[in-house]
Design an enzyme around this catalytic site. Structure first.
Site, PDB file in Angstrom:
ATOM      1  N   ASN A  62      -2.134   2.742  -6.573  1.00 54.64           N
ATOM      2  CA  ASN A  62      -2.908   2.762  -5.330  1.00 54.64           C
ATOM      3  C   ASN A  62      -4.376   2.993  -5.627  1.00 54.64           C
ATOM      4  O   ASN A  62      -4.726   3.598  -6.645  1.00 54.64           O
ATOM      5  CB  ASN A  62      -2.380   3.867  -4.398  1.00 54.64           C
ATOM      6  CG  ASN A  62      -2.826   3.656  -2.961  1.00 54.64           C
ATOM      7  OD1 ASN A  62      -2.872   2.528  -2.477  1.00 54.64           O
ATOM      8  ND2 ASN A  62      -3.158   4.734  -2.271  1.00 54.64           N
ATOM      9  N   ARG A  63      -5.247   2.456  -4.733  1.00 55.83           N
ATOM     10  CA  ARG A  63      -6.684   2.715  -4.843  1.00 55.83           C
ATOM     11  C   ARG A  63      -6.930   4.228  -4.901  1.00 55.83           C
ATOM     12  O   ARG A  63      -7.614   4.719  -5.783  1.00 55.83           O
ATOM     13  CB  ARG A  63      -7.388   2.094  -3.630  1.00 55.83           C
ATOM     14  CG  ARG A  63      -8.872   2.371  -3.564  1.00 55.83           C
ATOM     15  CD  ARG A  63      -9.510   1.647  -2.409  1.00 55.83           C
ATOM     16  NE  ARG A  63      -8.942   2.026  -1.099  1.00 55.83           N
ATOM     17  CZ  ARG A  63      -9.313   1.486   0.046  1.00 55.83           C
ATOM     18  NH1 ARG A  63     -10.230   0.525   0.067  1.00 55.83           N
ATOM     19  NH2 ARG A  63      -8.764   1.876   1.174  1.00 55.83           N
ATOM     20  N   THR A  64      -6.326   4.954  -3.968  1.00 59.50           N
ATOM     21  CA  THR A  64      -6.423   6.413  -3.960  1.00 59.50           C
ATOM     22  C   THR A  64      -5.168   6.967  -4.647  1.00 59.50           C
ATOM     23  O   THR A  64      -4.103   7.030  -4.034  1.00 59.50           O
ATOM     24  CB  THR A  64      -6.496   6.940  -2.510  1.00 59.50           C
ATOM     25  OG1 THR A  64      -7.416   6.139  -1.771  1.00 59.50           O
ATOM     26  CG2 THR A  64      -6.905   8.398  -2.460  1.00 59.50           C
ATOM     27  N   LYS A  87       4.719   3.303  14.526  1.00 58.00           N
ATOM     28  CA  LYS A  87       5.926   3.578  13.730  1.00 58.00           C
ATOM     29  C   LYS A  87       6.100   5.069  13.428  1.00 58.00           C
ATOM     30  O   LYS A  87       7.221   5.573  13.451  1.00 58.00           O
ATOM     31  CB  LYS A  87       5.912   2.761  12.435  1.00 58.00           C
ATOM     32  CG  LYS A  87       6.135   1.271  12.676  1.00 58.00           C
ATOM     33  CD  LYS A  87       6.177   0.483  11.373  1.00 58.00           C
ATOM     34  CE  LYS A  87       6.232  -1.009  11.657  1.00 58.00           C
ATOM     35  NZ  LYS A  87       6.293  -1.807  10.418  1.00 58.00           N
ATOM     36  N   GLY A 127       5.375 -12.674   2.632  1.00 60.47           N
ATOM     37  CA  GLY A 127       6.201 -11.703   3.340  1.00 60.47           C
ATOM     38  C   GLY A 127       6.876 -12.221   4.597  1.00 60.47           C
ATOM     39  O   GLY A 127       7.410 -11.432   5.377  1.00 60.47           O
ATOM     40  N   SER A 158      -4.237   9.887  -5.609  1.00 60.54           N
ATOM     41  CA  SER A 158      -3.654  11.132  -5.082  1.00 60.54           C
ATOM     42  C   SER A 158      -2.657  10.834  -3.962  1.00 60.54           C
ATOM     43  O   SER A 158      -1.656  11.535  -3.808  1.00 60.54           O
ATOM     44  CB  SER A 158      -4.753  12.063  -4.579  1.00 60.54           C
ATOM     45  OG  SER A 158      -5.481  11.434  -3.543  1.00 60.54           O
ATOM     46  N   SER A 207       2.526 -11.028  18.351  1.00 59.05           N
ATOM     47  CA  SER A 207       3.788 -10.724  17.676  1.00 59.05           C
ATOM     48  C   SER A 207       4.726 -11.930  17.676  1.00 59.05           C
ATOM     49  O   SER A 207       4.920 -12.588  18.691  1.00 59.05           O
ATOM     50  CB  SER A 207       4.488  -9.547  18.362  1.00 59.05           C
ATOM     51  OG  SER A 207       5.786  -9.403  17.818  1.00 59.05           O
ATOM     52  N   SER A 219       7.884 -11.531  16.940  1.00 67.33           N
ATOM     53  CA  SER A 219       9.237 -11.006  17.122  1.00 67.33           C
ATOM     54  C   SER A 219      10.018 -11.691  18.251  1.00 67.33           C
ATOM     55  O   SER A 219      11.205 -11.985  18.072  1.00 67.33           O
ATOM     56  CB  SER A 219       9.198  -9.492  17.336  1.00 67.33           C
ATOM     57  OG  SER A 219       8.817  -8.867  16.136  1.00 67.33           O
TER      58      SER A 219
HETATM   59  P1  NDP Z   1      -1.444   1.287   5.602  1.00 71.13           P
HETATM   60  O1  NDP Z   1      -2.722   1.300   6.339  1.00 71.13           O
HETATM   61  O2  NDP Z   1      -0.455   2.386   5.842  1.00 71.13           O
HETATM   62  O3  NDP Z   1      -1.755   1.299   4.016  1.00 71.13           O
HETATM   63  C1  NDP Z   1      -2.722   0.446   3.503  1.00 71.13           C
HETATM   64  C2  NDP Z   1      -2.658   0.448   1.980  1.00 71.13           C
HETATM   65  O4  NDP Z   1      -3.551  -0.562   1.519  1.00 71.13           O
HETATM   66  C3  NDP Z   1      -3.104   1.756   1.329  1.00 71.13           C
HETATM   67  O5  NDP Z   1      -2.348   1.958   0.160  1.00 71.13           O
HETATM   68  C4  NDP Z   1      -4.575   1.479   0.995  1.00 71.13           C
HETATM   69  O6  NDP Z   1      -5.068   2.206  -0.102  1.00 71.13           O
HETATM   70  C5  NDP Z   1      -4.503   0.013   0.625  1.00 71.13           C
HETATM   71  N1  NDP Z   1      -5.789  -0.672   0.821  1.00 71.13           N
HETATM   72  C6  NDP Z   1      -6.381  -0.988   1.993  1.00 71.13           C
HETATM   73  N2  NDP Z   1      -7.553  -1.596   1.786  1.00 71.13           N
HETATM   74  C7  NDP Z   1      -7.711  -1.669   0.435  1.00 71.13           C
HETATM   75  C8  NDP Z   1      -8.736  -2.181  -0.408  1.00 71.13           C
HETATM   76  N3  NDP Z   1      -9.847  -2.744   0.104  1.00 71.13           N
HETATM   77  N4  NDP Z   1      -8.558  -2.106  -1.746  1.00 71.13           N
HETATM   78  C9  NDP Z   1      -7.443  -1.534  -2.263  1.00 71.13           C
HETATM   79  N5  NDP Z   1      -6.447  -1.020  -1.520  1.00 71.13           N
HETATM   80  C10 NDP Z   1      -6.584  -1.086  -0.178  1.00 71.13           C
HETATM   81  O7  NDP Z   1      -0.801  -0.139   5.874  1.00 71.13           O
HETATM   82  P2  NDP Z   1       0.770  -0.523   5.841  1.00 71.13           P
HETATM   83  O8  NDP Z   1       1.367   0.096   4.644  1.00 71.13           O
HETATM   84  O9  NDP Z   1       1.363  -0.241   7.164  1.00 71.13           O
HETATM   85  O10 NDP Z   1       0.744  -2.119   5.709  1.00 71.13           O
HETATM   86  C11 NDP Z   1       0.349  -2.764   4.505  1.00 71.13           C
HETATM   87  C12 NDP Z   1       0.525  -4.273   4.657  1.00 71.13           C
HETATM   88  O11 NDP Z   1       1.892  -4.647   4.700  1.00 71.13           O
HETATM   89  C13 NDP Z   1      -0.110  -4.827   5.926  1.00 71.13           C
HETATM   90  O12 NDP Z   1      -0.936  -5.899   5.555  1.00 71.13           O
HETATM   91  C14 NDP Z   1       1.054  -5.310   6.757  1.00 71.13           C
HETATM   92  O13 NDP Z   1       0.707  -6.465   7.481  1.00 71.13           O
HETATM   93  C15 NDP Z   1       2.097  -5.615   5.699  1.00 71.13           C
HETATM   94  N6  NDP Z   1       3.465  -5.481   6.242  1.00 71.13           N
HETATM   95  C16 NDP Z   1       4.266  -6.590   6.269  1.00 71.13           C
HETATM   96  C17 NDP Z   1       5.559  -6.529   6.770  1.00 71.13           C
HETATM   97  C18 NDP Z   1       6.404  -7.754   6.789  1.00 71.13           C
HETATM   98  O14 NDP Z   1       7.450  -7.755   7.481  1.00 71.13           O
HETATM   99  N7  NDP Z   1       6.080  -8.798   6.064  1.00 71.13           N
HETATM  100  C19 NDP Z   1       6.112  -5.266   7.303  1.00 71.13           C
HETATM  101  C20 NDP Z   1       5.194  -4.140   7.197  1.00 71.13           C
HETATM  102  C21 NDP Z   1       3.914  -4.268   6.707  1.00 71.13           C
HETATM  103  P3  NDP Z   1      -5.714   3.690   0.089  1.00 71.13           P
HETATM  104  O15 NDP Z   1      -4.554   4.638   0.158  1.00 71.13           O
HETATM  105  O16 NDP Z   1      -6.555   3.893  -1.108  1.00 71.13           O
HETATM  106  O17 NDP Z   1      -6.498   3.659   1.376  1.00 71.13           O
END
Ligand code: NDP
Length: 275
Positions: free
Chosen positions: A156-158, A69, A245, A160, A16, A18
């Protein structure tokens, strides 16, 4: 001793950034702080024990990261209070104590909005697409709408999952309900947007998002940082402005720090000091 104590709770937590970010803020604000990484076993009971021990021991504030979280949100919902941003995000990244009770906020989405605005990106009346429907996407929706965007498309990939999320947020927040929001599959996202945000975790796997060749934008933002980001390269090639980011990370931290200490941080100066 006037030293104020803070932690970031996560699992894993060793990498981290932070602590260094918050120590830079404290230096800028002229405050004596100690900000430590706090490992926690991956279950709700352990998380609650860690949080209780920290605040009972005089701790001022805690950040919460993966995978806690949602667990932090549940804890504040049951035994404390939540900010609007935390309530709509369904997730807490910042814990404090207010009137002897636990208080949970979520600064991730506003950190993103602030970072875009610092870079001169205008959000008011702009068309925005977010790719992803996980925790990071969810936390970003209310702050973007509060910043006055014209419309939102959630891809989104999914599909729904995107539909369920939009329905839930619309029921939770009148502000969200007033913004037109479309959903679609990631590879079906086409046309031109003022801003496209990658809020998926795909960068972690090295895979690439399946983007339509008919998808263009003026600004592309990837929530990931510290690695090569093909999502940004893709749009930069056709002339878009891009951002990783890292500024969001600093931005959410500055908002947490402000909540805890009241200090207004110059994020540009802090960022210059950190890199
Ligand atoms: P989640 O696990 O909650 O969500 C992941 C998302 O990514 C889902 O929408 C998922 O789709 C999609 N996904 C994952 N793999 C694939 C793939 N192979 N192809 C297409 N879509 C994919 O993660 P978070 O929302 O918590 O985090 C997302 C990103 O944001 C992370 O990489 C994190 O590091 C970054 N982040 C950065 C921050 C910053 O301060 N810069 C703060 C918070 C997060 P599906 O629903 O279809 O599975």
């Amino acid at each position: 001793d006037m030293t104020q104590h803070f932690i970031v709770i996560g699992n894993p937590i060793a990498h981290s950034k932070s602590p260094s970010i918050h120590h830079a803020f404290a230096q800028q604000a002229g405050l004596a702080i100690r900000y430590a990484r706090q490992y926690c076993p991956d279950d709700a009971e352990s998380f609650r024990a860690v949080v209780d021990a920290f605040f009972n021991g005089g701790g001022i504030g805690a950040n919460v990261t993966v995978p806690f979280k949602q667990i932090a949100y549940e804890y504040c919902l049951e035994d404390g209070a939540l900010s609007d941003h935390a309530r709509v995000a369904g997730a807490v990244n910042t814990l404090a104590q207010r009137d002897g009770k636990l208080y949970g906020d979520n600064t991730d989405g506003q950190g993103l909005v602030n970072d875009m605005q610092h870079q001169g990106w205008i959000l008011k009346d702009k068309t925005v697409a977010i790719i992803g429907a996980g925790g990071a996407a969810r936390g970003t929706i209310l702050p973007l709408i509060q910043a006055g965007i014209k419309s939102l498309t959630l891809a989104n990939r999914t599909v729904s999952k995107a539909e369920t999320l939009v329905k839930a947020l619309g029921e939770q927040s009148a502000t969200v309900a007033h913004c037109p929001i479309d959903t679609c599959a990631t590879d079906a996202l086409t046309g031109h947007f003022d801003i496209i945000i990658n809020a998926t975790s795909i960068g972690l796997s090295g895979e690439r998002l399946p983007l339509s060749e008919h998808l263009t934008c003026a600004h592309a933002y990837d929530m990931m940082y510290g690695r090569e980001l093909p999502f940004l390269t893709h749009f930069a090639d056709s002339g878009a402005k891009t951002s990783d980011g890292y500024g969001m990370l600093i931005g959410q931290a500055a908002l947490s720090f402000a909540l805890w200490t009241g200090a207004d941080i110059d994020v540009t100066a802090a960022r210059a000091q950190l890199t």
